[in-house]
Design a protein around this motif. Structure first.
Motif, PDB file in Angstrom:
ATOM      1  N   THR A 184      -5.104   1.830 -13.135  1.00 22.91           N
ATOM      2  CA  THR A 184      -5.133   0.594 -13.906  1.00 22.91           C
ATOM      3  C   THR A 184      -4.322   0.775 -15.189  1.00 22.91           C
ATOM      4  O   THR A 184      -4.495   1.756 -15.925  1.00 22.91           O
ATOM      5  CB  THR A 184      -6.575   0.209 -14.249  1.00 22.91           C
ATOM      6  OG1 THR A 184      -7.312   0.026 -13.035  1.00 22.91           O
ATOM      7  CG2 THR A 184      -6.612  -1.099 -15.032  1.00 22.91           C
ATOM      8  N   VAL A 185      -3.427  -0.177 -15.419  1.00 17.57           N
ATOM      9  CA  VAL A 185      -2.611  -0.195 -16.637  1.00 17.57           C
ATOM     10  C   VAL A 185      -2.746  -1.590 -17.235  1.00 17.57           C
ATOM     11  O   VAL A 185      -3.162  -2.527 -16.555  1.00 17.57           O
ATOM     12  CB  VAL A 185      -1.129   0.127 -16.329  1.00 17.57           C
ATOM     13  CG1 VAL A 185      -0.979   1.548 -15.825  1.00 17.57           C
ATOM     14  CG2 VAL A 185      -0.555  -0.863 -15.327  1.00 17.57           C
ATOM     15  N   PRO A 186      -2.418  -1.749 -18.519  1.00 15.82           N
ATOM     16  CA  PRO A 186      -2.456  -3.097 -19.090  1.00 15.82           C
ATOM     17  C   PRO A 186      -1.584  -4.052 -18.275  1.00 15.82           C
ATOM     18  O   PRO A 186      -0.395  -3.796 -18.070  1.00 15.82           O
ATOM     19  CB  PRO A 186      -1.908  -2.894 -20.502  1.00 15.82           C
ATOM     20  CG  PRO A 186      -2.219  -1.469 -20.816  1.00 15.82           C
ATOM     21  CD  PRO A 186      -2.065  -0.729 -19.531  1.00 15.82           C
ATOM     22  N   GLY A 187      -2.183  -5.075 -17.766  1.00 16.45           N
ATOM     23  CA  GLY A 187      -1.425  -6.059 -16.992  1.00 16.45           C
ATOM     24  C   GLY A 187      -1.481  -5.889 -15.497  1.00 16.45           C
ATOM     25  O   GLY A 187      -0.943  -6.720 -14.761  1.00 16.45           O
ATOM     26  N   GLY A 188      -2.126  -4.815 -14.990  1.00 17.06           N
ATOM     27  CA  GLY A 188      -2.182  -4.687 -13.541  1.00 17.06           C
ATOM     28  C   GLY A 188      -2.559  -3.308 -13.062  1.00 17.06           C
ATOM     29  O   GLY A 188      -3.292  -2.571 -13.732  1.00 17.06           O
ATOM     30  N   LEU A 189      -2.018  -2.946 -11.890  1.00 18.44           N
ATOM     31  CA  LEU A 189      -2.320  -1.678 -11.253  1.00 18.44           C
ATOM     32  C   LEU A 189      -1.053  -1.136 -10.620  1.00 18.44           C
ATOM     33  O   LEU A 189      -0.255  -1.888 -10.049  1.00 18.44           O
ATOM     34  CB  LEU A 189      -3.410  -1.851 -10.190  1.00 18.44           C
ATOM     35  CG  LEU A 189      -3.732  -0.644  -9.310  1.00 18.44           C
ATOM     36  CD1 LEU A 189      -5.240  -0.540  -9.079  1.00 18.44           C
ATOM     37  CD2 LEU A 189      -3.019  -0.742  -7.953  1.00 18.44           C
ATOM     38  N   VAL A 190      -0.852   0.168 -10.701  1.00 13.79           N
ATOM     39  CA  VAL A 190       0.295   0.803 -10.065  1.00 13.79           C
ATOM     40  C   VAL A 190      -0.167   2.053  -9.328  1.00 13.79           C
ATOM     41  O   VAL A 190      -1.154   2.704  -9.718  1.00 13.79           O
ATOM     42  CB  VAL A 190       1.391   1.182 -11.081  1.00 13.79           C
ATOM     43  CG1 VAL A 190       2.043  -0.062 -11.656  1.00 13.79           C
ATOM     44  CG2 VAL A 190       0.821   2.046 -12.209  1.00 13.79           C
ATOM     45  N   MET A 191       0.533   2.383  -8.259  1.00 17.84           N
ATOM     46  CA  MET A 191       0.264   3.602  -7.524  1.00 17.84           C
ATOM     47  C   MET A 191       1.585   4.242  -7.147  1.00 17.84           C
ATOM     48  O   MET A 191       2.535   3.542  -6.776  1.00 17.84           O
ATOM     49  CB  MET A 191      -0.538   3.332  -6.260  1.00 17.84           C
ATOM     50  CG  MET A 191      -1.047   4.610  -5.586  1.00 17.84           C
ATOM     51  SD  MET A 191      -1.710   4.330  -3.936  1.00 17.84           S
ATOM     52  CE  MET A 191      -0.206   4.571  -2.983  1.00 17.84           C
ATOM     53  N   ALA A 192       1.670   5.560  -7.245  1.00 20.70           N
ATOM     54  CA  ALA A 192       2.831   6.322  -6.790  1.00 20.70           C
ATOM     55  C   ALA A 192       2.316   7.556  -6.076  1.00 20.70           C
ATOM     56  O   ALA A 192       1.525   8.321  -6.639  1.00 20.70           O
ATOM     57  CB  ALA A 192       3.728   6.713  -7.959  1.00 20.70           C
ATOM     58  N   GLY A 193       2.754   7.729  -4.837  1.00 21.72           N
ATOM     59  CA  GLY A 193       2.320   8.876  -4.050  1.00 21.72           C
ATOM     60  C   GLY A 193       3.487   9.486  -3.304  1.00 21.72           C
ATOM     61  O   GLY A 193       4.354   8.774  -2.787  1.00 21.72           O
ATOM     62  N   ASP A 194       3.506  10.807  -3.244  1.00 20.81           N
ATOM     63  CA  ASP A 194       4.583  11.520  -2.550  1.00 20.81           C
ATOM     64  C   ASP A 194       4.310  11.537  -1.050  1.00 20.81           C
ATOM     65  O   ASP A 194       3.210  11.913  -0.606  1.00 20.81           O
ATOM     66  CB  ASP A 194       4.694  12.951  -3.063  1.00 20.81           C
ATOM     67  CG  ASP A 194       5.133  13.007  -4.518  1.00 20.81           C
ATOM     68  OD1 ASP A 194       5.835  12.071  -4.950  1.00 20.81           O
ATOM     69  OD2 ASP A 194       4.763  13.973  -5.213  1.00 20.81           O
ATOM     70  N   LEU A 195       5.326  11.150  -0.268  1.00 24.33           N
ATOM     71  CA  LEU A 195       5.271  11.219   1.177  1.00 24.33           C
ATOM     72  C   LEU A 195       6.237  12.300   1.650  1.00 24.33           C
ATOM     73  O   LEU A 195       6.895  12.954   0.859  1.00 24.33           O
ATOM     74  CB  LEU A 195       5.641   9.862   1.787  1.00 24.33           C
ATOM     75  CG  LEU A 195       4.836   8.657   1.320  1.00 24.33           C
ATOM     76  CD1 LEU A 195       5.350   7.390   1.981  1.00 24.33           C
ATOM     77  CD2 LEU A 195       3.352   8.844   1.612  1.00 24.33           C
ATOM     78  N   GLU A 196       6.330  12.471   2.958  1.00 30.44           N
ATOM     79  CA  GLU A 196       7.248  13.470   3.500  1.00 30.44           C
ATOM     80  C   GLU A 196       8.692  13.005   3.354  1.00 30.44           C
ATOM     81  O   GLU A 196       8.971  11.837   3.063  1.00 30.44           O
ATOM     82  CB  GLU A 196       6.917  13.715   4.972  1.00 30.44           C
ATOM     83  CG  GLU A 196       7.010  12.478   5.847  1.00 30.44           C
ATOM     84  CD  GLU A 196       6.576  12.745   7.276  1.00 30.44           C
ATOM     85  OE1 GLU A 196       7.006  11.982   8.156  1.00 30.44           O
ATOM     86  OE2 GLU A 196       5.816  13.698   7.503  1.00 30.44           O
ATOM     87  N   ASP A 197       9.610  13.917   3.552  1.00 32.12           N
ATOM     88  CA  ASP A 197      11.055  13.635   3.535  1.00 32.12           C
ATOM     89  C   ASP A 197      11.525  13.074   2.196  1.00 32.12           C
ATOM     90  O   ASP A 197      12.468  12.264   2.138  1.00 32.12           O
ATOM     91  CB  ASP A 197      11.442  12.664   4.658  1.00 32.12           C
ATOM     92  CG  ASP A 197      11.164  13.243   6.034  1.00 32.12           C
ATOM     93  OD1 ASP A 197      11.253  14.483   6.170  1.00 32.12           O
ATOM     94  OD2 ASP A 197      10.864  12.479   6.953  1.00 32.12           O
ATOM     95  N   GLY A 198      10.860  13.461   1.098  1.00 33.23           N
ATOM     96  CA  GLY A 198      11.317  13.046  -0.213  1.00 33.23           C
ATOM     97  C   GLY A 198      11.042  11.598  -0.563  1.00 33.23           C
ATOM     98  O   GLY A 198      11.620  11.076  -1.526  1.00 33.23           O
ATOM     99  N   LEU A 199      10.157  10.951   0.189  1.00 37.16           N
ATOM    100  CA  LEU A 199       9.832   9.554  -0.088  1.00 37.16           C
ATOM    101  C   LEU A 199       8.723   9.449  -1.131  1.00 37.16           C
ATOM    102  O   LEU A 199       7.839  10.307  -1.214  1.00 37.16           O
ATOM    103  CB  LEU A 199       9.375   8.844   1.183  1.00 37.16           C
ATOM    104  CG  LEU A 199      10.421   8.548   2.258  1.00 37.16           C
ATOM    105  CD1 LEU A 199       9.746   7.922   3.470  1.00 37.16           C
ATOM    106  CD2 LEU A 199      11.490   7.620   1.711  1.00 37.16           C
ATOM    107  N   THR A 200       8.777   8.383  -1.909  1.00 35.23           N
ATOM    108  CA  THR A 200       7.698   8.032  -2.826  1.00 35.23           C
ATOM    109  C   THR A 200       7.188   6.650  -2.446  1.00 35.23           C
ATOM    110  O   THR A 200       7.968   5.698  -2.345  1.00 35.23           O
ATOM    111  CB  THR A 200       8.177   8.012  -4.286  1.00 35.23           C
ATOM    112  OG1 THR A 200       8.650   9.318  -4.641  1.00 35.23           O
ATOM    113  CG2 THR A 200       7.047   7.622  -5.218  1.00 35.23           C
ATOM    114  N   ARG A 201       5.882   6.543  -2.233  1.00 37.50           N
ATOM    115  CA  ARG A 201       5.264   5.257  -1.917  1.00 37.50           C
ATOM    116  C   ARG A 201       4.819   4.594  -3.215  1.00 37.50           C
ATOM    117  O   ARG A 201       4.082   5.178  -4.009  1.00 37.50           O
ATOM    118  CB  ARG A 201       4.076   5.468  -0.975  1.00 37.50           C
ATOM    119  CG  ARG A 201       3.124   4.293  -0.782  1.00 37.50           C
ATOM    120  CD  ARG A 201       3.744   3.093  -0.087  1.00 37.50           C
ATOM    121  NE  ARG A 201       4.379   3.408   1.174  1.00 37.50           N
ATOM    122  CZ  ARG A 201       3.754   3.386   2.368  1.00 37.50           C
ATOM    123  NH1 ARG A 201       2.486   3.079   2.436  1.00 37.50           N
ATOM    124  NH2 ARG A 201       4.428   3.660   3.477  1.00 37.50           N
TER     125      ARG A 201
END
Length: 487
Positions: A196-213
């Motif tokens: 939770t951040v001011p103004g909403g919600l964010v998520m960042a997660g590392d996936l395989e093959d150098g991807l970020t979700r």
């Protein structure tokens, strides 16, 4: 009945449609899958497997096809930490397998069994009568018609099957818009389970093959009528407004926008047309449950539809698909809405988060929520009986069959019913002999004597749920007739 082009047509080649096609073909049903997209998109909205989906795939011998699967007990409920280690069973959850890989594994499994998948074939309309369903399809070579005994719509939240067949789809429209994206070449700290951040919600997660979700929810936004996915510039701008971080230099693999609409059809079956997965229920994708419940819809339906098409069971068996899976869908909508309030609410929801966090500290609450989000709290109506596993899924139990080691999981690989005789009861085996074409009778004992809670005769349905024990009110012949048709 009129001559059919195919016994069953499945519309949609996502996880639900491919799983259903594989289940039907495993039972010997002539099935074809039609998919309007000419090729898989490579997008992976679904990510990982719940505990129950791990079990379901294990029941069909599919888990090794995914390679070495990392599992974890770390989960959440609405962003609040939840430990899955309290669950019973041989598996935990997986958080790494992309939906694109799941679809490829299921497609390979289905086609190896002889399922035909027609890509680039779009359903235009359908009509049904007492004997079958007439489909109007448009393929690469133009329009054509096809007739079949049953149609199953696994074609997602905008299902053409649902619309053409006249299913109602009540619920509430989206009130906000969120972004989902997989991006390469980003260096971001992980924000697991959403932050939770001011103004909403964010998520960042590392996936395989150098991807970020990335998942972005900006409060105060209104859903837009889009003809395609949002631009990455739009996604990057929202991330910057919420975090102050610049991700515009990343390389987007794909982007998507979704909302918090909640809808469910009142009936999963109208005559010879059935729905599974997102075609039957849409909801906020909280906790990674959507794809998993869709797959489990198909596992519940597949063996029943195969029995009806094959003539071994009456069409009324399909009514149990409605009575069993509709409540599961309702519960899914309820718990994802509750998680949405915890996830997406502002500071006014913090007292509720604090109370729920406190409650999760209690063992019985933690177990209750863990079973809910993992698909292990489901109990179907199997009639009278007080055995603790009756109607529930059978967990993995190691067995000894004379000198051969096996398990409840391995016995379900063929997708047939299993009558497990732990007492070497010749009378029981004789009573079940008339169902030998549909039910395997196995004499074996559990390695752990307490595993079956005192029962020494158990009937497993192909979906792994316990349908009868020798402590039930009905006899084994009645249970066999109820779930597998007349002797």
């Amino acid at each position: 009945m009129d001559t059919m082009d195919n016994a069953v047509v499945v519309v949609g080649a996502g996880p639900a449609g491919l799983m259903l096609a594989g289940e039907l073909r495993l039972a010997g049903v002539d099935v074809v899958v039609v998919e309007k997209l000419p090729a898989p998109t490579g997008e992976s909205r679904g990510l990982g497997f719940t505990v129950r989906t791990m079990e379901v795939f294990d029941q069909r011998g599919l888990l090794p096809r995914f390679g070495d699967l990392p599992t974890t007990a770390h989960h959440h409920f609405g962003g609040l930490t939840l430990d899955l280690g309290v669950l019973d069973g041989a598996h935990l959850a997986n958080k790494t397998v992309l939906q694109s890989q799941t679809e490829q594994v299921l497609e390979d499994w289905a086609t190896e069994q002889g399922v035909e998948i027609r890509r680039g074939h779009e359903l235009v309309s359908l009509t049904q009568d007492d004997d079958g369903v007439e489909l109007e399809l448009r393929g690469p070579r133009g329009a054509y018609r096809q007739r079949c005994a049953y149609v199953v719509g696994c074609d997602g939240g905008r299902s053409m099957v649902r619309k053409s067949a006249g299913f109602e789809f009540p619920g509430t429209p989206a009130t906000m818009e969120m972004f989902l994206a997989d991006v390469r070449d980003l260096r971001l700290r992980e924000r697991k389970y959403g932050e939770t951040v001011p103004g909403g919600l964010v998520m960042a997660g590392d996936l395989e093959d150098g991807l970020t979700r990335l998942i972005i929810c900006e409060r105060g936004t209104t859903p837009k009528q889009r003809s395609g996915p949002p631009s990455f510039a739009e996604v990057a701008a929202a991330w910057h407004r919420l975090t102050g971080e610049d991700i515009s230099t990343g390389t987007p693999v794909w982007t998507s926008a979704y909302g918090d609409a909640v809808r469910q059809v009142p009936n999963y079956r109208l005559g010879r047309v059935l729905l599974a997965g997102d075609a039957a229920h849409i909801h906020l994708p909280a906790g990674g449950q959507g794809m998993n419940v869709s797959i489990q819809d198909s596992v519940n339906l597949g063996w029943k539809l195969a029995a009806v098409v094959g003539g071994t069971a009456p069409a009324e068996l399909l009514d149990t698909y409605q009575t069993e899976r509709h409540p599961v869908g309702q519960r899914l909508l309820t718990n994802t809405r509750a998680q949405g309030l915890l996830f997406l609410g502002g500071t006014e929801v913090q007292p509720l988060r604090d109370v729920i966090t406190e409650l999760i500290g209690y063992d019985n609450v933690r177990l209750h929520l863990a079973r809910m989000v993992s698909g292990l709290d489901i109990q179907y109506d199997m009639g009278e009986g007080d055995h603790p596993l009756l109607g529930r899924r059978m967990p993995h139990v190691d067995l000894v069959d004379h000198d051969r080691k096996t398990s409840t999981t391995e016995l379900l690989h063929p997708g047939r019913g299993v009558l497990l005789d732990c007492a070497d009861d010749a009378g029981l085996r004789s009573a079940a002999a008339a169902w030998a074409d549909r039910v395997d009778v196995v004499t074996a004992v559990p390695v752990d004597e307490s595993a079956f809670h005192g029962a020494d005769a158990l009937l497993l349905r192909p979906d792994g749920h316990l349908a009868w024990t020798n402590g039930s009110a009905a006899g084994v012949d009645q249970a066999l007739a109820r779930w597998f048709g007349p002797a």
